[in-house]
Design a protein around this motif. Structure first.
Motif, mmCIF file in Angstrom:
data_model
loop_
_atom_site.group_PDB
_atom_site.id
_atom_site.type_symbol
_atom_site.label_atom_id
_atom_site.label_comp_id
_atom_site.label_asym_id
_atom_site.label_seq_id
_atom_site.Cartn_x
_atom_site.Cartn_y
_atom_site.Cartn_z
ATOM 1 N N ASP A 142 0.549 -1.684 -0.052
ATOM 2 C CA ASP A 142 -0.436 -0.210 -0.046
ATOM 3 C C ASP A 142 1.106 1.318 -0.285
ATOM 4 O O ASP A 142 1.002 1.145 1.216
ATOM 5 N N LEU A 143 1.075 2.124 -1.247
ATOM 6 C CA LEU A 143 1.632 3.563 -0.493
ATOM 7 C C LEU A 143 0.719 4.303 -1.287
ATOM 8 O O LEU A 143 0.894 5.446 -1.310
ATOM 9 N N THR A 144 0.010 4.238 -0.837
ATOM 10 C CA THR A 144 -0.948 6.138 -0.281
ATOM 11 C C THR A 144 -0.192 6.965 0.332
ATOM 12 O O THR A 144 -0.246 7.774 0.665
ATOM 13 N N GLU A 198 -0.297 -4.111 -13.948
ATOM 14 C CA GLU A 198 0.398 -4.657 -11.974
ATOM 15 C C GLU A 198 1.463 -5.071 -12.007
ATOM 16 O O GLU A 198 1.839 -4.880 -10.655
ATOM 17 N N ALA A 199 2.066 -6.099 -12.652
ATOM 18 C CA ALA A 199 3.158 -7.089 -11.745
ATOM 19 C C ALA A 199 4.063 -7.538 -13.172
ATOM 20 O O ALA A 199 3.555 -7.371 -14.740
ATOM 21 N N ARG A 234 -6.545 0.823 -6.237
ATOM 22 C CA ARG A 234 -6.940 -0.693 -6.691
ATOM 23 C C ARG A 234 -8.133 -1.035 -5.064
ATOM 24 O O ARG A 234 -7.587 -0.655 -4.384
ATOM 25 N N PRO A 235 -8.172 -2.422 -4.884
ATOM 26 C CA PRO A 235 -9.317 -2.319 -3.810
ATOM 27 C C PRO A 235 -8.370 -3.284 -2.789
ATOM 28 O O PRO A 235 -7.380 -3.248 -3.035
ATOM 29 N N ALA A 253 -10.486 2.125 -2.129
ATOM 30 C CA ALA A 253 -9.787 2.333 -2.726
ATOM 31 C C ALA A 253 -8.330 2.923 -3.025
ATOM 32 O O ALA A 253 -7.539 3.665 -1.460
ATOM 33 N N ARG A 254 -6.833 2.281 -2.591
ATOM 34 C CA ARG A 254 -5.825 2.764 -2.379
ATOM 35 C C ARG A 254 -4.129 2.285 -3.180
ATOM 36 O O ARG A 254 -5.054 1.950 -4.442
ATOM 37 N N ARG A 255 -3.723 3.435 -2.835
ATOM 38 C CA ARG A 255 -2.512 3.106 -4.375
ATOM 39 C C ARG A 255 -1.844 2.012 -4.002
ATOM 40 O O ARG A 255 -1.010 1.873 -2.944
ATOM 41 N N LEU A 256 -1.754 1.036 -4.503
ATOM 42 C CA LEU A 256 -0.909 -0.128 -4.683
ATOM 43 C C LEU A 256 -0.124 -0.729 -5.486
ATOM 44 O O LEU A 256 -0.426 0.245 -6.670
#
Lengths: 406, 85
Positions: A215-217, A337-338, A359-360, A369-372
């Motif tokens: 999680d980079l939020t 995404e990866a 993404r959730p 919703a977080r910055r992943l």
């Protein structure tokens, strides 16, 4: 007297073409000085010298293509006298008289020379001693048979197409004159080099992969506030704290930071992180960002901003191609995404990141919703197991939750 | 500065940050990313170059307006005028 040999600039290089000498016999050299330009599959690489002394004889001239390990020149150690040109004996006699010299001033696998500890040349240091030349300008000059030494740099000390055109206008194109092959990156050759290195990786390294979504939020919120306070030139990209955190976490996991050679695994004492850089039109090169764990974010940004364009332009230094102790591959914004990367031998780990996207994610029992960011470590089973990579990822996650401490 | 001069400045700044692109033609309305595979580091260097050349301070929140050559020219025209009056 020390032999200065064509260095090996990565697992995929077997030969190089000498393009230009920047010094002449008798000139003093200091450890870390750039003394020659060599064309390789990764562009025109500035070759650094690894001892103090004076340049003795030049054995390989511009335009000659020679295998890795071939003696390019001799270096006289401090105190040794420069042979006087008047008393010069024929080169062959000198060679016979000289005691057998080591094949190369650097071991065949320079990456293992952890104690060498050459400080990276300050950005712009090379530019101060000679003008920067754009690849297109180099090409033009080679095509037109223009000696770059005769071209005056433009306003910012750079020789571009305009400067070449100015010289070309007064100099008629010579008929049939042959020049050294043009420096720069040949993407076809580079593809062959990548294929060779990755085939070797796939064949020799028993890979495993471990992934974690981080999680980079908090990091993005910190970065946004930080960048709002900063002038344009001082702003940070999220890659900067990410690289720093990766390097710090690698420092604590020696099984992921080092080289696997004929004698087995040798952990690296420092973290020189290879930054995988995609070239426009295809191709990939991963120059080392020296001591990525121990420099501040501003310094890290400055070095990245210098390193990446040079990697793309094919203007790297030899230490940047030979020193990386692990690789960082960041797909970046607007991508996938990866990534499940392959290790670049003789390294033993590569850290791959997808795009940081909303993404959730479950936070405090609720989906938000977080910055992943999905981070994948490829490790080498000859050296470590998935457990180590998992510990590395847990540490990386923790570091990224406190960006202000990076 | 005329739009032509601003476009020359945009072109020169781009080639300075990405010398491997020198000599390429710019498509005015296509994004830098789409035409030249410009990534975030190239783009940041590009914005820094424009800010240096013009003295226009470009906040991060305005980056989306500079994604194409034509957008960058329009942005510089508007903000340069504002800065000099």
């Amino acid at each position: 007297m020390i032999d200065f040999a064509m260095p090996s600039l990565g697992a995929d290089m077997d030969a190089g073409t000498l393009v230009e000498w920047f010094i002449k016999p008798g000139d003093a050299v200091r450890r870390g000085d750039i003394i020659a330009l060599v064309e390789t599959q990764k562009g025109a690489i500035e070759i650094e010298v690894f001892q103090d002394g004076r340049l003795g004889d030049i054995k390989v001239g511009p335009g000659e293509r020679v295998p890795v390990g071939t003696v390019l020149a001799t270096i006289l150690e401090p105190g040794e006298t420069v042979p006087s040109p008047a008393a010069e004996t024929p080169p062959s006699a000198v060679e016979e008289a000289a005691p057998p010299a080591p094949l190369s001033p650097r071991p065949p696998m320079p990456q293992l020379e952890a104690e060498r500890a050459v400080p990276a040349a300050a950005p712009g240091e090379a530019a101060a001693t000679r003008p920067r030349i754009t690849p297109a300008a180099r090409r033009q000059a080679a095509e037109k048979g223009i000696d770059l030494a005769t071209v005056s740099p433009g306003a910012e000390g750079v020789i571009g197409l305009a400067e070449i055109a100015a010289v070309a206008a007064i100099k008629p194109a010579p008929a049939g004159e042959t020049r050294a092959r043009r420096p720069g990156i040949d993407l076809g050759e580079m593809r062959k080099a990548i294929a060779a290195a990755m085939s070797r990786s796939h064949r020799d390294i028993p890979h495993y992969w471990v992934s974690q979504t981080i999680d980079l939020t908090a990091l993005f919120a910190w970065l946004e506030a930080e960048n709002a306070k900063r002038s344009t030139a001082e702003r940070l990209l999220y890659a900067a704290p990410l690289i720093k955190a990766v390097a710090l976490a690698l420092k604590e996991r020696p099984e992921l930071n080092g080289h696997y050679g004929e004698a087995g695994f040798v952990p690296a004492e420092r973290v020189h992180l290879g930054i995988a850089t995609a070239l426009r039109g295809g191709g990939l090169v991963a120059p080392a960002l020296h001591d990525a764990d121990s420099i501040g974010l501003e310094e890290l940004m400055t070095r990245l901003a210098d390193l990446i364009p040079r990697a793309r332009a094919g203007r790297l230094r030899s230490s940047e191609l030979s020193d990386a102790s692990a690789t960082f591959s960041n797909l970046g914004e607007g991508t996938s995404e990866a990534i499940m990367p392959l290790i670049y031998p003789p390294q033993v780990a590569i850290v791959g990141c997808g795009a940081a996207t909303l993404r959730p994610f479950v936070v405090g029992g609720k989906v938000e919703a977080r910055r992943l960011l999905t981070v994948t470590v490829a490790g080498d089973h000859r050296v470590s197991d998935g457990r180590r990579a998992s510990q590395f990822l847990a540490r990386l996650d923790a570091l990224l939750q406190k960006p202000e401490a990076l | 500065m005329t739009d032509t001069e601003l476009m020359d400045l945009v072109r020169k700044t781009l080639f300075d940050v990405a010398p491997d692109l020198e000599g390429e033609e710019l498509e005015a309305r296509e994004t830098f990313h789409d035409q030249f595979e410009i990534d975030s580091m190239d783009f940041l260097n590009f914005v820094i170059g424009l800010a240096k050349a013009t003295g226009v301070e470009i906040p991060e929140s305005d980056y989306p307006r500079l994604q194409t050559p034509a957008g960058a020219v329009a942005y510089l025209r508007a903000n340069w005028a504002a800065a000099s009056t």
